[in-house]
Design an enzyme around this catalytic site. Sequence first.
Site, PDB file in Angstrom:
ATOM      1  N   PHE A   7       0.471  -1.490  -0.386  1.00 32.93           N
ATOM      2  CA  PHE A   7      -0.081   0.166  -0.192  1.00 32.93           C
ATOM      3  C   PHE A   7       0.709   1.303  -0.179  1.00 32.93           C
ATOM      4  CE2 PHE A   7      -2.701  -3.405   1.985  1.00 32.93           C
ATOM      5  CZ  PHE A   7      -3.694  -3.034   0.721  1.00 32.93           C
ATOM      6  N   CYS A   8       0.538   1.886  -0.547  1.00 31.35           N
ATOM      7  CA  CYS A   8       1.295   3.268  -0.538  1.00 31.35           C
ATOM      8  C   CYS A   8      -0.226   4.608  -0.449  1.00 31.35           C
ATOM      9  CB  CYS A   8       2.046   3.453  -1.823  1.00 31.35           C
ATOM     10  SG  CYS A   8       1.701   3.380  -3.401  1.00 31.35           S
ATOM     11  N   ASP A   9       0.386   5.726  -1.364  1.00 36.25           N
ATOM     12  CA  ASP A   9      -0.515   6.834  -1.639  1.00 36.25           C
ATOM     13  C   ASP A   9      -0.839   6.944  -2.714  1.00 36.25           C
ATOM     14  OD1 ASP A   9      -0.688   8.926   0.403  1.00 36.25           O
ATOM     15  OD2 ASP A   9       0.507  10.747  -0.527  1.00 36.25           O
TER      16      ASP A   9
END
Length: 107
Positions: A7-9
């Site tokens: 998961f990232c931005d």
Amino acid sequence: MKKIFLFCDAGMSTSLLVSKMQEVVKKHNLDIHIEANPCVKAHALIQEQRPDCVLLGPQVRFMLKKMQEECEPLGIPVDAINAADYGVMDGEKVLKHAIKLIKKASK
């Protein structure tokens, strides 16, 4: 099949890293599914798909404690990706770290 979620931005910056990790999976014929998603989808995806490991991009490492609180009761290990490994897109190192987390959680 083991599932590793990154998961990232926005789910975009980790897509290249996922590709690098998938190259290693393919090379070694491992039964692992890896995908990247934006953090806003994390709760729903974790609840619905129950990954075996969750990794956070360095830019969202501030969410680590919150993600651990959600995932660890489900037996899902969570960690932030090492910034140096992320910076050079070292898919093999990141994959090895995820596999270690999965093995440790299954003990």
